[in-house]
Write a protein that holds these residues in place. Sequence first.
Motif, PDB file in Angstrom:
ATOM      1  N   ILE A 111       5.910  97.194  36.405  1.00 15.41           N
ATOM      2  CA  ILE A 111       5.192  97.403  37.676  1.00 15.41           C
ATOM      3  C   ILE A 111       5.364  96.229  38.640  1.00 15.41           C
ATOM      4  O   ILE A 111       4.842  96.273  39.758  1.00 15.41           O
ATOM      5  N   LEU A 112       6.080  95.194  38.225  1.00 12.20           N
ATOM      6  CA  LEU A 112       6.274  94.038  39.120  1.00 12.20           C
ATOM      7  C   LEU A 112       7.472  93.229  38.633  1.00 12.20           C
ATOM      8  O   LEU A 112       7.702  93.115  37.432  1.00 12.20           O
ATOM      9  N   GLY A 113       8.218  92.696  39.563  1.00 14.43           N
ATOM     10  CA  GLY A 113       9.319  91.811  39.187  1.00 14.43           C
ATOM     11  C   GLY A 113       9.476  90.701  40.219  1.00 14.43           C
ATOM     12  O   GLY A 113       9.409  90.963  41.423  1.00 14.43           O
ATOM     13  N   GLU A 128       4.840  97.691  42.170  1.00 16.86           N
ATOM     14  CA  GLU A 128       4.757  99.152  42.043  1.00 16.86           C
ATOM     15  C   GLU A 128       4.562  99.813  43.407  1.00 16.86           C
ATOM     16  O   GLU A 128       3.633  99.466  44.144  1.00 16.86           O
ATOM     17  N   GLY A 129       5.456 100.704  43.760  1.00 12.64           N
ATOM     18  CA  GLY A 129       5.329 101.448  45.016  1.00 12.64           C
ATOM     19  C   GLY A 129       5.879 100.732  46.237  1.00 12.64           C
ATOM     20  O   GLY A 129       5.895 101.292  47.331  1.00 12.64           O
ATOM     21  N   SER A 130       6.357  99.502  46.073  1.00  9.14           N
ATOM     22  CA  SER A 130       6.827  98.735  47.245  1.00  9.14           C
ATOM     23  C   SER A 130       8.335  98.899  47.428  1.00  9.14           C
ATOM     24  O   SER A 130       9.037  99.437  46.574  1.00  9.14           O
ATOM     25  N   LYS A 131       8.819  98.405  48.552  1.00  8.44           N
ATOM     26  CA  LYS A 131      10.255  98.175  48.718  1.00  8.44           C
ATOM     27  C   LYS A 131      10.593  96.914  47.926  1.00  8.44           C
ATOM     28  O   LYS A 131       9.713  96.290  47.334  1.00  8.44           O
ATOM     29  N   ALA A 132      11.858  96.486  47.982  1.00  4.65           N
ATOM     30  CA  ALA A 132      12.225  95.205  47.365  1.00  4.65           C
ATOM     31  C   ALA A 132      12.444  94.192  48.489  1.00  4.65           C
ATOM     32  O   ALA A 132      12.863  94.570  49.596  1.00  4.65           O
ATOM     33  N   TYR A 133      12.157  92.929  48.204  1.00  4.24           N
ATOM     34  CA  TYR A 133      12.214  91.894  49.236  1.00  4.24           C
ATOM     35  C   TYR A 133      12.950  90.643  48.746  1.00  4.24           C
ATOM     36  O   TYR A 133      12.963  90.343  47.555  1.00  4.24           O
ATOM     37  N   LEU A 134      13.526  89.939  49.712  1.00  2.00           N
ATOM     38  CA  LEU A 134      14.088  88.604  49.479  1.00  2.00           C
ATOM     39  C   LEU A 134      13.483  87.704  50.556  1.00  2.00           C
ATOM     40  O   LEU A 134      13.728  87.923  51.757  1.00  2.00           O
ATOM     41  N   ASN A 135      12.666  86.742  50.119  1.00  2.65           N
ATOM     42  CA  ASN A 135      11.984  85.843  51.070  1.00  2.65           C
ATOM     43  C   ASN A 135      11.398  86.617  52.263  1.00  2.65           C
ATOM     44  O   ASN A 135      11.658  86.306  53.425  1.00  2.65           O
ATOM     45  N   GLU A 136      10.630  87.668  51.922  1.00  2.00           N
ATOM     46  CA  GLU A 136       9.879  88.478  52.911  1.00  2.00           C
ATOM     47  C   GLU A 136      10.714  89.472  53.713  1.00  2.00           C
ATOM     48  O   GLU A 136      10.187  90.206  54.534  1.00  2.00           O
ATOM     49  N   LYS A 137      12.023  89.487  53.493  1.00  2.00           N
ATOM     50  CA  LYS A 137      12.868  90.470  54.186  1.00  2.00           C
ATOM     51  C   LYS A 137      13.225  91.609  53.240  1.00  2.00           C
ATOM     52  O   LYS A 137      13.584  91.352  52.082  1.00  2.00           O
ATOM     53  N   GLY A 215      14.629  91.930  36.954  1.00  2.00           N
ATOM     54  CA  GLY A 215      15.777  92.354  37.760  1.00  2.00           C
ATOM     55  C   GLY A 215      15.942  93.862  37.766  1.00  2.00           C
ATOM     56  O   GLY A 215      16.250  94.460  38.807  1.00  2.00           O
ATOM     57  N   ALA A 216      15.734  94.499  36.620  1.00  2.85           N
ATOM     58  CA  ALA A 216      15.870  95.959  36.554  1.00  2.85           C
ATOM     59  C   ALA A 216      14.858  96.615  37.492  1.00  2.85           C
ATOM     60  O   ALA A 216      15.187  97.555  38.227  1.00  2.85           O
ATOM     61  N   PHE A 217      13.642  96.113  37.466  1.00  3.93           N
ATOM     62  CA  PHE A 217      12.610  96.693  38.334  1.00  3.93           C
ATOM     63  C   PHE A 217      12.962  96.490  39.816  1.00  3.93           C
ATOM     64  O   PHE A 217      12.872  97.426  40.621  1.00  3.93           O
ATOM     65  N   ILE A 218      13.395  95.291  40.168  1.00  6.39           N
ATOM     66  CA  ILE A 218      13.697  95.004  41.585  1.00  6.39           C
ATOM     67  C   ILE A 218      14.880  95.863  42.060  1.00  6.39           C
ATOM     68  O   ILE A 218      14.854  96.400  43.176  1.00  6.39           O
ATOM     69  N   VAL A 219      15.903  96.007  41.210  1.00  2.00           N
ATOM     70  CA  VAL A 219      17.055  96.850  41.591  1.00  2.00           C
ATOM     71  C   VAL A 219      16.583  98.281  41.870  1.00  2.00           C
ATOM     72  O   VAL A 219      16.996  98.905  42.867  1.00  2.00           O
ATOM     73  N   GLN A 220      15.716  98.805  41.025  1.00  2.00           N
ATOM     74  CA  GLN A 220      15.245 100.188  41.247  1.00  2.00           C
ATOM     75  C   GLN A 220      14.455 100.308  42.546  1.00  2.00           C
ATOM     76  O   GLN A 220      14.628 101.267  43.301  1.00  2.00           O
ATOM     77  N   GLN A 221      13.609  99.317  42.808  1.00  2.00           N
ATOM     78  CA  GLN A 221      12.818  99.378  44.050  1.00  2.00           C
ATOM     79  C   GLN A 221      13.714  99.188  45.282  1.00  2.00           C
ATOM     80  O   GLN A 221      13.363  99.575  46.390  1.00  2.00           O
ATOM     81  N   ALA A 222      14.898  98.606  45.061  1.00  2.00           N
ATOM     82  CA  ALA A 222      15.861  98.424  46.160  1.00  2.00           C
ATOM     83  C   ALA A 222      16.789  99.629  46.295  1.00  2.00           C
ATOM     84  O   ALA A 222      17.762  99.590  47.055  1.00  2.00           O
ATOM     85  N   GLY A 223      16.524 100.678  45.505  1.00  2.00           N
ATOM     86  CA  GLY A 223      17.292 101.919  45.643  1.00  2.00           C
ATOM     87  C   GLY A 223      18.426 102.079  44.649  1.00  2.00           C
ATOM     88  O   GLY A 223      19.225 103.012  44.767  1.00  2.00           O
ATOM     89  N   GLY A 224      18.516 101.186  43.669  1.00  3.07           N
ATOM     90  CA  GLY A 224      19.621 101.244  42.709  1.00  3.07           C
ATOM     91  C   GLY A 224      19.270 101.982  41.436  1.00  3.07           C
ATOM     92  O   GLY A 224      18.146 102.460  41.264  1.00  3.07           O
ATOM     93  N   ARG A 225      20.252 102.081  40.555  1.00  2.00           N
ATOM     94  CA  ARG A 225      20.057 102.748  39.256  1.00  2.00           C
ATOM     95  C   ARG A 225      20.309 101.789  38.115  1.00  2.00           C
ATOM     96  O   ARG A 225      21.136 100.878  38.227  1.00  2.00           O
ATOM     97  N   ILE A 226      19.609 102.031  36.999  1.00  2.00           N
ATOM     98  CA  ILE A 226      19.744 101.187  35.807  1.00  2.00           C
ATOM     99  C   ILE A 226      19.764 102.095  34.590  1.00  2.00           C
ATOM    100  O   ILE A 226      18.919 102.992  34.484  1.00  2.00           O
ATOM    101  N   THR A 227      20.689 101.847  33.680  1.00  2.00           N
ATOM    102  CA  THR A 227      20.657 102.532  32.381  1.00  2.00           C
ATOM    103  C   THR A 227      21.146 101.547  31.317  1.00  2.00           C
ATOM    104  O   THR A 227      21.592 100.444  31.625  1.00  2.00           O
ATOM    105  N   ASP A 228      21.087 102.006  30.060  1.00  2.00           N
ATOM    106  CA  ASP A 228      21.805 101.282  29.010  1.00  2.00           C
ATOM    107  C   ASP A 228      23.262 101.781  29.015  1.00  2.00           C
ATOM    108  O   ASP A 228      23.640 102.591  29.877  1.00  2.00           O
ATOM    109  N   PHE A 229      24.075 101.344  28.066  1.00  2.00           N
ATOM    110  CA  PHE A 229      25.505 101.708  28.090  1.00  2.00           C
ATOM    111  C   PHE A 229      25.734 103.207  27.841  1.00  2.00           C
ATOM    112  O   PHE A 229      26.785 103.732  28.162  1.00  2.00           O
ATOM    113  N   LYS A 230      24.722 103.874  27.236  1.00  2.88           N
ATOM    114  CA  LYS A 230      24.884 105.316  26.964  1.00  2.88           C
ATOM    115  C   LYS A 230      24.409 106.159  28.145  1.00  2.88           C
ATOM    116  O   LYS A 230      24.508 107.376  28.127  1.00  2.88           O
TER     117      LYS A 230
END
Length: 261
Positions: A111-113, A128-137, A215-230
């Motif tokens: 719920i937080l990264g 949780e529920g936010s966009k992702a940010y870098l130094n407030e941007k 990092g996995a959480f932040i990538v998802q909130q930034a619109g990306g995808r994460i999985t394991d190798f399978k």
Amino acid sequence: MQNICQNVCKLTRQVGSFIKNEQLNFSSAKVEIKGKNDFVSYVDKAAEQKIIDGLSVLIPESGFIAEEGTSTKKGIEYNWIIDPLDGTTNFIHGIPCYAISIALMRNDKLILGVIYEINQDECFYAWEGSKAYLNEKEIHVSTTKILADSLLATGFPYYDYQYMEEYMELFKHFMNHTRGLRRLGSAATDLAYVACGRFDGFYEYSLSPWDVAAGAFIVQQAGGRITDFKGNEDYVFGKEIVAGNSAFFDEFLGAVKTYIN
Ligand code: IPD
Ligand code: CA
Ligand code: CA
């Protein structure tokens, strides 16, 4: 949760300045060996203690999964996943790429990264529920659509060689079919750079929860995808991760699956 996230960012900046300061007079005599190519020093341990002290004030009933084992307290609902210094090998060699990585789980859900890349003074975060940010941007993953146009990050095997041959074949494939590969030496930074679109994708095996949770959480909130190798969801505790923008992810993961497993 936004308020907690702001406080975690503040804490990482404080602990980050301690780490940066210690680097100035750091000598290899202060390094302890945990395992093959696995190093630690008083800096990792002191940083973890400071982080745990700070987080305990924010959510007193929370527990910890922390790399250096400073606290093994289990939270009934909330647990922090902490890497006090991701990129220790860089740190001890004076290479300025290392970060603090802190994630929060409610039951089994991230719920937080927060990832603070110390020498760039860059704080990446999401809740949780936010966009992702870098130094407030606000940040987003890249829009690269095909593997051929992508820049990838990875971590080279350095103690677990079980997929060495497969990894090298996959590496060759990516050398032939992407713009290039980078090995920064901090998985948390790799993922933060995927979140803000500097890298299109990242993959590595033999990782621990504290390397990837934030990092996995932040990538998802930034619109990306994460999985394991399978291609499944077991990427926090499953020791392997594929992260990338959603547009080229299927092609990227397809290559990983073709060569490994
Ligand atoms: C390491 C870094 C590195 C990755 C390793 C991790 P540490 O963390 O993230 O990039 O390749 O797998 O263990 O030991 O520096 O905290
Ligand atoms: Ca780590
Ligand atoms: Ca570490």
